[in-house]
Scaffold this motif. Structure first.
Motif, PDB file in Angstrom:
ATOM      1  N   LEU A   8      -0.170 -28.287 -14.079  1.00 17.53           N
ATOM      2  CA  LEU A   8       0.346 -27.411 -13.022  1.00 17.53           C
ATOM      3  C   LEU A   8       1.091 -26.237 -13.638  1.00 17.53           C
ATOM      4  N   ASN A   9       2.009 -26.500 -14.540  1.00 17.68           N
ATOM      5  CA  ASN A   9       2.796 -25.446 -15.180  1.00 17.68           C
ATOM      6  C   ASN A   9       1.881 -24.452 -15.909  1.00 17.68           C
ATOM      7  N   ALA A  10       0.910 -24.973 -16.652  1.00 19.40           N
ATOM      8  CA  ALA A  10      -0.014 -24.106 -17.384  1.00 19.40           C
ATOM      9  C   ALA A  10      -0.829 -23.238 -16.424  1.00 19.40           C
ATOM     10  N   PHE A  11      -1.259 -23.822 -15.301  1.00 22.38           N
ATOM     11  CA  PHE A  11      -2.023 -23.042 -14.321  1.00 22.38           C
ATOM     12  C   PHE A  11      -1.157 -21.952 -13.696  1.00 22.38           C
ATOM     13  N   ILE A  12       0.086 -22.280 -13.342  1.00 21.17           N
ATOM     14  CA  ILE A  12       0.976 -21.286 -12.746  1.00 21.17           C
ATOM     15  C   ILE A  12       1.159 -20.100 -13.691  1.00 21.17           C
ATOM     16  N   VAL A  13       1.379 -20.368 -14.953  1.00 21.99           N
ATOM     17  CA  VAL A  13       1.545 -19.289 -15.940  1.00 21.99           C
ATOM     18  C   VAL A  13       0.292 -18.419 -15.996  1.00 21.99           C
ATOM     19  N   ARG A  14      -0.900 -19.044 -16.063  1.00 14.84           N
ATOM     20  CA  ARG A  14      -2.161 -18.271 -16.097  1.00 14.84           C
ATOM     21  C   ARG A  14      -2.327 -17.450 -14.817  1.00 14.84           C
ATOM     22  N   GLY A  52       6.401  -5.634   1.748  1.00 20.74           N
ATOM     23  CA  GLY A  52       7.342  -4.644   1.256  1.00 20.74           C
ATOM     24  C   GLY A  52       6.919  -4.055  -0.066  1.00 20.74           C
ATOM     25  N   GLY A  53       7.854  -3.300  -0.646  1.00 18.07           N
ATOM     26  CA  GLY A  53       7.604  -2.615  -1.911  1.00 18.07           C
ATOM     27  C   GLY A  53       8.833  -2.645  -2.786  1.00 18.07           C
ATOM     28  N   SER A  54       9.754  -1.680  -2.600  1.00 16.87           N
ATOM     29  CA  SER A  54      10.963  -1.685  -3.417  1.00 16.87           C
ATOM     30  C   SER A  54      11.891  -2.828  -3.005  1.00 16.87           C
ATOM     31  N   ASP A  55      11.877  -3.178  -1.747  1.00 18.09           N
ATOM     32  CA  ASP A  55      12.546  -4.377  -1.229  1.00 18.09           C
ATOM     33  C   ASP A  55      11.424  -5.235  -0.653  1.00 18.09           C
ATOM     34  N   PHE A  56      11.339  -6.499  -1.053  1.00 22.60           N
ATOM     35  CA  PHE A  56      10.164  -7.301  -0.716  1.00 22.60           C
ATOM     36  C   PHE A  56      10.510  -8.776  -0.593  1.00 22.60           C
ATOM     37  N   ILE A  57       9.637  -9.488   0.099  1.00 21.06           N
ATOM     38  CA  ILE A  57       9.771 -10.930   0.253  1.00 21.06           C
ATOM     39  C   ILE A  57       8.387 -11.542   0.177  1.00 21.06           C
ATOM     40  N   GLY A  58       8.298 -12.742  -0.399  1.00 24.16           N
ATOM     41  CA  GLY A  58       6.983 -13.339  -0.512  1.00 24.16           C
ATOM     42  C   GLY A  58       6.992 -14.817  -0.804  1.00 24.16           C
ATOM     43  N   GLU A  59       5.776 -15.328  -0.905  1.00 21.99           N
ATOM     44  CA  GLU A  59       5.581 -16.750  -1.168  1.00 21.99           C
ATOM     45  C   GLU A  59       4.346 -16.930  -2.028  1.00 21.99           C
ATOM     46  N   GLU A  60       4.451 -17.804  -3.006  1.00 21.75           N
ATOM     47  CA  GLU A  60       3.325 -18.199  -3.846  1.00 21.75           C
ATOM     48  C   GLU A  60       3.019 -19.656  -3.535  1.00 21.75           C
ATOM     49  N   VAL A  61       1.737 -19.983  -3.442  1.00 21.26           N
ATOM     50  CA  VAL A  61       1.317 -21.365  -3.195  1.00 21.26           C
ATOM     51  C   VAL A  61       0.219 -21.720  -4.188  1.00 21.26           C
ATOM     52  N   VAL A  62       0.321 -22.910  -4.783  1.00 18.32           N
ATOM     53  CA  VAL A  62      -0.721 -23.437  -5.656  1.00 18.32           C
ATOM     54  C   VAL A  62      -1.398 -24.589  -4.927  1.00 18.32           C
ATOM     55  N   TYR A  63      -2.725 -24.552  -4.974  1.00 16.21           N
ATOM     56  CA  TYR A  63      -3.548 -25.602  -4.369  1.00 16.21           C
ATOM     57  C   TYR A  63      -4.279 -26.352  -5.471  1.00 16.21           C
ATOM     58  N   PHE A  64      -4.426 -27.649  -5.292  1.00 18.40           N
ATOM     59  CA  PHE A  64      -5.274 -28.451  -6.166  1.00 18.40           C
ATOM     60  C   PHE A  64      -6.237 -29.208  -5.259  1.00 18.40           C
ATOM     61  N   ALA A  65      -7.520 -29.097  -5.535  1.00 22.15           N
ATOM     62  CA  ALA A  65      -8.547 -29.727  -4.702  1.00 22.15           C
ATOM     63  C   ALA A  65      -8.337 -29.362  -3.226  1.00 22.15           C
ATOM     64  N   GLU A  66      -8.032 -28.071  -3.002  1.00 23.48           N
ATOM     65  CA  GLU A  66      -7.863 -27.491  -1.669  1.00 23.48           C
ATOM     66  C   GLU A  66      -6.670 -28.030  -0.883  1.00 23.48           C
ATOM     67  N   ARG A  67      -5.698 -28.606  -1.579  1.00 22.14           N
ATOM     68  CA  ARG A  67      -4.471 -29.088  -0.924  1.00 22.14           C
ATOM     69  C   ARG A  67      -3.278 -28.388  -1.552  1.00 22.14           C
ATOM     70  N   PRO A  68      -2.326 -27.904  -0.738  1.00 20.40           N
ATOM     71  CA  PRO A  68      -1.135 -27.265  -1.319  1.00 20.40           C
ATOM     72  C   PRO A  68      -0.287 -28.302  -2.050  1.00 20.40           C
ATOM     73  N   VAL A  69       0.066 -27.977  -3.319  1.00 19.50           N
ATOM     74  CA  VAL A  69       0.833 -28.930  -4.134  1.00 19.50           C
ATOM     75  C   VAL A  69       2.139 -28.350  -4.663  1.00 19.50           C
ATOM     76  N   GLU A 124      17.558 -22.841 -12.703  1.00 21.94           N
ATOM     77  CA  GLU A 124      17.995 -24.237 -12.812  1.00 21.94           C
ATOM     78  C   GLU A 124      16.855 -25.111 -12.345  1.00 21.94           C
ATOM     79  N   GLY A 125      16.583 -26.175 -13.093  1.00 19.94           N
ATOM     80  CA  GLY A 125      15.575 -27.142 -12.704  1.00 19.94           C
ATOM     81  C   GLY A 125      14.206 -26.856 -13.271  1.00 19.94           C
ATOM     82  N   PRO A 126      13.375 -27.898 -13.304  1.00 19.42           N
ATOM     83  CA  PRO A 126      12.002 -27.776 -13.804  1.00 19.42           C
ATOM     84  C   PRO A 126      11.047 -27.352 -12.679  1.00 19.42           C
ATOM     85  N   VAL A 127       9.783 -27.225 -13.004  1.00 15.51           N
ATOM     86  CA  VAL A 127       8.757 -26.759 -12.076  1.00 15.51           C
ATOM     87  C   VAL A 127       8.707 -27.590 -10.792  1.00 15.51           C
ATOM     88  N   VAL A 128       9.136 -28.850 -10.839  1.00 18.95           N
ATOM     89  CA  VAL A 128       9.051 -29.715  -9.653  1.00 18.95           C
ATOM     90  C   VAL A 128      10.088 -29.374  -8.590  1.00 18.95           C
TER      91      VAL A 128
END
Length: 155
Positions: A8-14, A52-69, A124-128
């Motif tokens: 998971l961590n390696a995929f997020i970095v890529r 947004g642009g200079s001020d912005f908000i967002g969300e990243e989601v990673v899926y594995f086998a078509e399920r959000p993880v 603070e904290g790991p990827v989990v």
């Protein structure tokens, strides 16, 4: 479903290196006026959707086998537009994150200085389960700030 945390961590970095930092191709907006980036590799998929642009908000989601993880939310903004432009901040962020991703990581403990700007990232904290702050300073003035948090998603 159990996810291999190292994979998971390696995929997020890529994915991060191939999208925003790598000037990846935008895909069709999934929400009105959003900017969306996507990256996929085998059973893994990554979707970053922000507003947004200079001020912005967002969300990243990673899926594995078509399920959000895994997901991360973020909010960033220019604090001193008299000392830094959105373009300068964006360049600094991409240059700094590119260096972090070359170390095969995306969380915490980063400092980089270029053209009178200093980028810092603390978390603070790991990827989990994590939270953090990235910011840019010009001299002693904090000119940009982004807060983020995220972790695993479980059914």
């Amino acid at each position: 479903m159990t996810v291999d945390i190292e994979k998971l961590n390696a995929f997020i970095v890529r994915a991060k290196a191939s999208t925003y930092v790598g000037d990846g191709e935008h895909v069709t907006s999934c929400r009105l006026a959003s900017h969306d980036l996507r990256f996929a590799d085998a059973e893994w998929a990554y979707h970053d959707s922000y507003f947004g642009g200079s001020d912005f908000i967002g969300e990243e989601v990673v899926y594995f086998a078509e399920r959000p993880v895994w997901a991360m939310n973020y909010y960033g903004r220019i604090l001193r537009d008299d000392l830094v432009t959105a373009e300068q901040a964006g360049h600094m962020i991409k240059a700094s994150l590119s260096r972090m991703y070359q170390e095969n990581r995306f969380l915490g403990g980063m400092e980089y200085t270029e053209n009178g700007l200093t980028y810092m990232d603390t978390s603070e904290g790991p990827v989990v389960c994590f939270r953090g702050r990235e910011f840019i300073r010009r001299g002693s003035d904090t000119v940009y700030e982004l807060l983020y948090h995220g972790g695993l998603i479980r059914d």
